[in-house]
Design an enzyme around this catalytic site. Sequence first.
Site, short mmCIF file in Angstrom:
data_model
loop_
_atom_site.label_atom_id
_atom_site.label_comp_id
_atom_site.label_asym_id
_atom_site.label_seq_id
_atom_site.Cartn_x
_atom_site.Cartn_y
_atom_site.Cartn_z
N CYS A 168 99.16 -51.97 -39.30
CA CYS A 168 97.76 -51.73 -38.93
C CYS A 168 97.23 -52.85 -38.03
CB CYS A 168 96.92 -51.65 -40.20
SG CYS A 168 95.15 -51.63 -39.90
N CYS B 271 94.06 -43.95 -35.76
CA CYS B 271 94.01 -44.72 -36.98
C CYS B 271 94.83 -45.99 -36.84
CB CYS B 271 94.60 -43.92 -38.13
SG CYS B 271 93.56 -42.59 -38.60
N CYS C 166 98.12 -54.75 -44.02
CA CYS C 166 99.19 -53.75 -43.97
C CYS C 166 99.96 -53.97 -42.65
CB CYS C 166 98.61 -52.33 -44.01
SG CYS C 166 97.64 -52.04 -45.50
N GLU D 10 84.41 -51.90 -34.20
CA GLU D 10 84.60 -50.67 -33.45
C GLU D 10 84.23 -49.47 -34.30
OE1 GLU D 10 88.08 -52.17 -30.47
OE2 GLU D 10 88.66 -51.18 -32.29
N CYS E 250 90.23 -57.29 -41.60
CA CYS E 250 90.59 -56.83 -42.95
C CYS E 250 91.54 -57.85 -43.58
CB CYS E 250 91.27 -55.46 -42.88
SG CYS E 250 91.76 -54.84 -44.51
N CYS F 123 83.70 -42.30 -37.34
CA CYS F 123 84.62 -43.13 -38.11
C CYS F 123 84.10 -44.56 -38.02
CB CYS F 123 86.03 -43.02 -37.52
SG CYS F 123 87.20 -44.14 -38.30
N1 SAH Z 1 91.33 -49.95 -45.32
C1 SAH Z 1 91.19 -48.56 -45.57
C2 SAH Z 1 90.42 -47.84 -44.49
C3 SAH Z 1 90.69 -48.23 -43.07
S1 SAH Z 1 92.29 -47.87 -42.45
C4 SAH Z 1 92.55 -47.93 -45.77
O1 SAH Z 1 93.56 -48.58 -45.52
O2 SAH Z 1 92.59 -46.79 -46.21
C5 SAH Z 1 92.16 -46.13 -42.08
C6 SAH Z 1 93.46 -45.36 -42.15
O3 SAH Z 1 94.29 -45.67 -41.01
C7 SAH Z 1 94.30 -45.68 -43.37
O4 SAH Z 1 94.78 -44.48 -43.94
C8 SAH Z 1 95.42 -46.49 -42.79
O5 SAH Z 1 96.55 -46.50 -43.61
C9 SAH Z 1 95.64 -45.82 -41.47
N2 SAH Z 1 96.41 -46.57 -40.52
C10 SAH Z 1 96.40 -47.90 -40.34
N3 SAH Z 1 97.24 -48.25 -39.35
C11 SAH Z 1 97.80 -47.10 -38.88
C12 SAH Z 1 98.72 -46.80 -37.85
N4 SAH Z 1 99.22 -47.76 -37.08
N5 SAH Z 1 99.06 -45.51 -37.64
C13 SAH Z 1 98.53 -44.54 -38.41
N6 SAH Z 1 97.64 -44.76 -39.38
C14 SAH Z 1 97.27 -46.03 -39.64
FE1 SF4 Z 2 93.16 -53.08 -44.03
FE2 SF4 Z 2 94.42 -51.74 -42.12
FE3 SF4 Z 2 95.52 -51.93 -44.54
FE4 SF4 Z 2 93.33 -50.41 -44.18
S1 SF4 Z 2 95.35 -50.08 -43.29
S2 SF4 Z 2 93.72 -51.92 -45.82
S3 SF4 Z 2 92.26 -51.61 -42.59
S4 SF4 Z 2 95.12 -53.63 -43.13
#
Ligand code: SAH
Ligand code: SF4
Length: 369
Positions: A139, A356, A136, A112, A132, A125
């Site tokens: 996410c 995000c 996290c 996406e 991934c 973006c």
């Molecule tokens: N893997 C990288 C880039 C992709 S994630 C990273 O983690 O930075 C892009 C951003 O979205 C990151 O700052 C991540 O922490 C944030 N993010 C992920 N899940 C989210 C959520 N449910 N609500 C708000 N931000 C989120």
């Molecule tokens: Fe991966 Fe999502 Fe964590 Fe970014 S926030 S490192 S995309 S699991």
Amino acid sequence: MTDRQTNKQTNKQTNQLTNQQTNQLYDLDFPTLQSLLTGWGEPAYRARQLWGWLYVRLADSFDRMTDLPKSLRERLAAETAIGVPEVVETLESADGETRKDLLRLADGETVEAVLMRYERRRTACISTQVGCPIGCVFCATGQAGFRRNLTSGEIVAQALHFARLLQTHGDRLSNVVLMGMGEPLLNYEATLAAIHRLVDPQGFNLGQRHVTLSTVGVVPGIRRLAGEGLQITLAVSLHAATDVLRDELVPLNRRYGLDALFVACYDYFARTGRRITFEWALIEGVNDTPEQAQALAARLTGFPALVNLIPLNPTGGYAGAPSSRKRITAFTAVLDRQHIPYTLRLRRGTDIQAGCGQLRQRTVFGPAV
Ligand code: SAH
Ligand code: SF4
């Protein structure tokens, strides 16, 4: 990474090589494109012409490249592909400011990419991996697991896809954020090659300062990036300022804890002079406490940083909720008192799940490989 994940990755890389044999042109850097064409007996200037069609005029078919001889266009069409992704689905937010496209890659996997139009900015973006491996907890991409790395061309092509769309309205892409699916620093070479191609003054010519790479905190990757001589913005997804809490939210913290992460961040600033952005998804009752705000302020005092606060975007696999207004105000009051600069990001695109961390939620995986 578990053994299973490692095996999976190896298999995917083998598959990727097979795809690359078709010469997706967006995967090639300029010298490689040049040697391809001179190898075909073409004069040296042809590569520059083709580069212009790919990165300046954003041609999506060889037919449009009218100043190339027909025989060359035919050979290109027979033996290469431009590498334009197929749009499977498009969702527009109700306010028309955010558009999310599901893009199908050559091997059927999907990623996406999101276009945001706020005021004068036109920001793409884009993703660097299918899924991934970090996981996290909050996410959506992490919840769905890892499929494979993207190639440099697949990363570049997402930005160019939106640029092409904007071009038809006489508009231009102004910014690129590597904040879609995946962890860019775990796909280092392809990500760097993609950045170099996007900022190439003789090609797409995006300003380096208009590129942001967001990482969860892969310390060796940050160190390596610091030595690349680039002026891009580094965003670090912090979300917690104590190891106990960050270990829970961001599993990679167990490998690279906060002390090591901050040493790498100081080093990045020392070597590039670029202020670092720290991302913080505010989760009600989890990381929005005054203690966390205090710990964050203590980490950042005297360090040129900007905190980007984002109320959590809800995802299916995580029970946490975005912080209430009241708790956000208490959190930011601590930062104010300690003179820590921050922005509170408005929630954008949430009606199409393009906020995000929400990428992947509605996505159907490509064929299993
Ligand atoms: N893997 C990288 C880039 C992709 S994630 C990273 O983690 O930075 C892009 C951003 O979205 C990151 O700052 C991540 O922490 C944030 N993010 C992920 N899940 C989210 C959520 N449910 N609500 C708000 N931000 C989120
Ligand atoms: Fe991966 Fe999502 Fe964590 Fe970014 S926030 S490192 S995309 S699991």
